[in-house]
Write a protein that holds these residues in place. Structure first.
Motif, PDB file in Angstrom:
ATOM      1  N   UNK A 124      37.786  14.818 -28.425  1.00  0.00           N
ATOM      2  CA  UNK A 124      37.234  13.471 -28.276  1.00  0.00           C
ATOM      3  C   UNK A 124      36.746  13.246 -26.844  1.00  0.00           C
ATOM      4  N   UNK A 125      37.525  13.695 -25.869  1.00  0.00           N
ATOM      5  CA  UNK A 125      37.134  13.532 -24.470  1.00  0.00           C
ATOM      6  C   UNK A 125      35.876  14.358 -24.181  1.00  0.00           C
ATOM      7  N   UNK A 130      28.147  13.838 -25.048  1.00  0.00           N
ATOM      8  CA  UNK A 130      27.394  14.971 -25.613  1.00  0.00           C
ATOM      9  C   UNK A 130      27.139  14.796 -27.101  1.00  0.00           C
ATOM     10  N   UNK A 131      28.130  14.309 -27.820  1.00  0.00           N
ATOM     11  CA  UNK A 131      27.993  14.141 -29.269  1.00  0.00           C
ATOM     12  C   UNK A 131      28.007  15.447 -30.032  1.00  0.00           C
TER      13      UNK A 131
END
Length: 155
Positions: A124-125, A130-131
């Protein structure tokens, strides 16, 4: 990462030997039965505390068979008590082994789950900005999705 309580590899050879040993054990005990949940619930409860009671009651029945109703078979009672006493050491050994299997399974699963949670957090971080991991995070995140509660219709 949390403490590592278990560090083992369960090899194919070990798994095969364990499965064969279980099959041999099952074969050696052809009289074992399966009870349904309903059958178990309908039966008087039996456990460690009742074991000595049963043995003492058999001694009373054998010493005073005249007090027994004709419907109670002393031979069948004796056979059941003997089976309980004969199978007890095996029951105890299997329960001890099962506890170790359960504890090992639980510890390994807990450690794997803790690591998976860290991977999810790091992903998640890393995904911020960036996705690149969006699809993967959506898939992992389904584990934490809350289910909608059913609302009772007004009536």
């Amino acid at each position: 990462m949390p403490s590592n309580r278990i560090d083992a590899v369960f090899t194919t050879e070990q798994r095969e030997k364990a499965q064969a040993a279980l099959a041999t054990l099952a074969e050696a005990l052809p009289f074992l039965i399966n009870l349904s949940t309903e059958e178990r619930a309908a039966m008087p409860k039996f456990g460690e505390m009742n074991r000595s009671f049963v043995v003492k009651a058999l001694a009373v029945a054998e010493a005073h068979p005249e007090i027994l109703p004709a419907s109670l078979s002393l031979a069948e009672f004796r056979a059941d008590v003997e089976l309980v006493e004969d199978i007890y050491p095996l029951h105890h050994a299997v329960q001890t082994l099962l506890r170790k299997v359960d504890d090992t399974y639980f510890a390994a699963g807990s450690e794997a789950y803790a690591a998976a949670l860290l991977v999810y957090q790091y992903a998640k971080v890393h995904n911020v900005g960036t996705g690149a991991l969006e699809e993967t995070l959506d898939d992992l995140g389904r584990r934490f999705a809350r289910r909608a509660r059913k609302v009772a219709a007004p009536g």
